[in-house]
Design an enzyme around this catalytic site. Structure first.
Site, short mmCIF file in Angstrom:
data_model
loop_
_atom_site.label_atom_id
_atom_site.label_comp_id
_atom_site.label_asym_id
_atom_site.label_seq_id
_atom_site.Cartn_x
_atom_site.Cartn_y
_atom_site.Cartn_z
N CYS A 116 0.81 -1.22 0.00
CA CYS A 116 0.00 0.00 0.00
C CYS A 116 0.85 1.27 0.00
O CYS A 116 0.35 2.35 -0.30
CB CYS A 116 -0.95 -0.01 1.19
N HIS A 257 -3.44 6.93 1.95
CA HIS A 257 -3.84 5.62 1.42
C HIS A 257 -5.22 5.28 1.96
O HIS A 257 -5.49 5.45 3.15
CB HIS A 257 -2.80 4.58 1.86
N ASN A 287 -10.08 -0.55 -1.08
CA ASN A 287 -8.63 -0.45 -1.00
C ASN A 287 -8.02 -1.04 -2.28
O ASN A 287 -8.01 -2.25 -2.46
CB ASN A 287 -8.15 -1.21 0.25
O1 UT7 Z 1 -4.02 -1.48 3.04
C1 UT7 Z 1 -3.36 -2.50 3.73
C2 UT7 Z 1 -3.45 -2.27 5.14
N1 UT7 Z 1 -4.67 -2.84 5.67
C3 UT7 Z 1 -5.38 -2.16 6.52
O2 UT7 Z 1 -5.10 -1.04 6.81
C4 UT7 Z 1 -6.54 -2.89 7.21
C5 UT7 Z 1 -6.51 -2.60 8.68
N2 UT7 Z 1 -7.57 -3.30 9.41
C6 UT7 Z 1 -8.86 -2.96 9.29
O3 UT7 Z 1 -9.21 -2.10 8.50
C7 UT7 Z 1 -9.85 -3.63 10.20
O4 UT7 Z 1 -9.18 -4.37 11.18
C8 UT7 Z 1 -10.85 -4.55 9.44
C9 UT7 Z 1 -11.80 -3.71 8.60
C10 UT7 Z 1 -10.11 -5.53 8.58
C11 UT7 Z 1 -11.71 -5.34 10.43
O5 UT7 Z 1 -12.40 -4.45 11.29
P1 UT7 Z 1 -12.36 -4.64 12.87
O6 UT7 Z 1 -13.19 -3.58 13.44
O7 UT7 Z 1 -10.91 -4.70 13.28
O8 UT7 Z 1 -13.09 -6.02 13.04
P2 UT7 Z 1 -12.55 -7.35 13.72
O9 UT7 Z 1 -11.56 -8.03 12.84
O10 UT7 Z 1 -12.19 -7.09 15.14
O11 UT7 Z 1 -13.88 -8.21 13.72
C12 UT7 Z 1 -15.01 -7.84 14.52
C13 UT7 Z 1 -16.13 -8.80 14.23
C14 UT7 Z 1 -15.71 -10.27 14.27
O12 UT7 Z 1 -16.80 -11.01 14.80
P3 UT7 Z 1 -16.80 -11.48 16.33
O13 UT7 Z 1 -15.56 -12.28 16.51
O14 UT7 Z 1 -16.79 -10.19 17.13
O15 UT7 Z 1 -18.06 -12.25 16.42
C15 UT7 Z 1 -15.53 -10.63 12.84
O16 UT7 Z 1 -15.73 -11.99 12.58
O17 UT7 Z 1 -16.62 -8.57 12.89
C16 UT7 Z 1 -16.63 -9.81 12.19
N3 UT7 Z 1 -16.39 -9.54 10.78
C17 UT7 Z 1 -17.37 -9.29 9.91
N4 UT7 Z 1 -18.69 -9.21 10.05
C18 UT7 Z 1 -19.42 -8.93 8.96
C19 UT7 Z 1 -15.19 -9.48 10.14
N5 UT7 Z 1 -15.39 -9.18 8.85
C20 UT7 Z 1 -16.73 -9.06 8.69
C21 UT7 Z 1 -17.54 -8.76 7.58
N6 UT7 Z 1 -18.87 -8.69 7.75
N7 UT7 Z 1 -17.03 -8.53 6.35
#
Ligand code: UT7
Length: 332
Positions: A116, A257, A287
């Site tokens: 990125c 980004h 992204n």
């Molecule tokens: O460009 C490269 C660099 N990458 C980034 O900058 C990405 C950085 N990370 C992020 O943007 C975030 O961490 C994500 C968007 C990937 C995830 O968001 P989050 O708020 O950190 O969610 P999480 O991974 O803590 O997941 C929270 C909950 C989980 O469920 P439980 O365990 O609380 O029941 C996940 O399973 O959300 C669930 N979840 C989803 N639910 C619905 C994860 N993905 C999804 C989804 N739809 N697509």
């Protein structure tokens, strides 16, 4: 950092494939929903190629657009640098494929792999060739077909990424006050374990097992990347500004980004930026890895916020970890 002769951006080209995939489209085949995606990421839709369209195709279209904007021919290009993590093939370099597609007969080139942060690394690399006097026309491309390395059964990654390309032309600046003023880049290899694609390289060559284990897809530990990105994007941005005697309030525009709206907003807040100075287009494209910043530059030119004389700060954090920021005074 004082350059002998500065590089300035003199044109921009963009291309995204026409097919749009909405959050609702994704929710048809993976357990997700529009509300979650918008709330956690800010993404509403992304563009996606049809099978058979590769990164070099998007890149070539973006460079064609750039040449049209600048009114020059392809054989005036001297160097092509392509930032991508989704090259058409391991080799030849995507820059070679682009050179052939656009018929840039006088150009040499190479690829840069910095995920990125790739566009910013390529931009500052290209600037060196202008500053040294080696070249007068350098094309810098950020292009990725992320859909080629995404597991569409993994809801935690498949909702995030899209396909696209952007390109800028670098030429010598006639003023020390205009162009690429400074940059600050860092890598932190200890973070590599949080965002990577394990299969297909020399460590885990393609095999039946590598395919069965889904090693040819993006693997991400989202929370670790998120926390690092929020911390580092603010840190590197402030560092670059401070080195030039500037603070957030002194810049006209912040183009980060586009990985997650929450990362952009948190960084903007840390820098004390007025909302009108922050470019956000993640809702349209998701992204697109190396393409997010040139696509955002295009939107900022279009909406009139980026204009001649604007002081603009670019910032990115990505897999590696890679971290970058570039300070620019806009030239046209
Ligand atoms: O460009 C490269 C660099 N990458 C980034 O900058 C990405 C950085 N990370 C992020 O943007 C975030 O961490 C994500 C968007 C990937 C995830 O968001 P989050 O708020 O950190 O969610 P999480 O991974 O803590 O997941 C929270 C909950 C989980 O469920 P439980 O365990 O609380 O029941 C996940 O399973 O959300 C669930 N979840 C989803 N639910 C619905 C994860 N993905 C999804 C989804 N739809 N697509």
């Amino acid at each position: 950092m004082k350059a002998t002769r500065r590089a300035k951006i003199t044109a921009l080209g963009r291309y995204v494939p026409p097919k749009v995939v909405t959050n609702n489209d994704l929710s048809m085949f993976v357990d997700t929903n529009h509300e979650w995606i918008v709330e956690r990421t800010g993404i509403q839709q992304r563009h996606m190629v049809e099978r058979g369209t590769a990164t070099s195709d998007l890149a070539a279209r973006a460079v064609d657009d750039l040449l049209k904007q600048r009114g020059i021919e392809a054989d005036e290009i001297e160097l092509i640098i392509v930032a991508t993590v989704t090259p058409d093939m391991f080799f030849p370099a995507t820059a070679c494929l682009v050179q052939n597609k656009i018929r840039a007969n006088q150009a040499w080139g190479f690829d840069i792999s910095a995920a990125c942060s790739g566009f910013l690394y390529a931009l500052t690399t290209g600037a060196q060739f202008i500053e040294s006097g080696a070249h007068n026309k350098v094309v810098v491309v950020g292009a990725d077909v992320m859909s080629s390395i995404i597991n569409y059964e993994d809801r935690a990654t498949c909702v995030l990424f899209g396909d696209g390309a952007g390109a800028v032309l670098l030429e010598p600046s006639d003023s020390d006050e205009v162009g690429i003023l400074d940059y600050k880049h860092e890598i932190d290899g200890a973070g590599g374990q949080h965002l990577y694609m394990p299969g297909g390289g020399s460590l885990n060559p393609a095999s039946r097992e590598s395919v069965e284990k889904k090693m040819h897809y993006v693997h991400q530990e989202g929370q670790s990347v998120f926390k690092y990105a929020v911390r580092k994007m603010g840190e590197v941005s402030r560092g670059t500004l401070a080195r030039n005697g500037l603070e957030g309030k002194d810049i006209d525009l912040f183009i980060a980004h586009q990985a997650n709206l929450r990362i952009i907003n948190a960084t903007a807040e840390k820098l004390g930026l007025d909302d009108s100075k922050v470019v956000r287009n993640i809702h349209k494209y998701g992204n697109t890895t190396a393409a997010t910043i040139p696509l955002a530059i295009g939107d900022a030119i279009e909406d009139g916020r980026l204009k001649k004389g604007s002081t603009v700060l670019f910032a990115a954090v990505g897999a590696g970890f890679t971290v970058g920021s570039v300070l620019v005074r806009w030239a046209y």
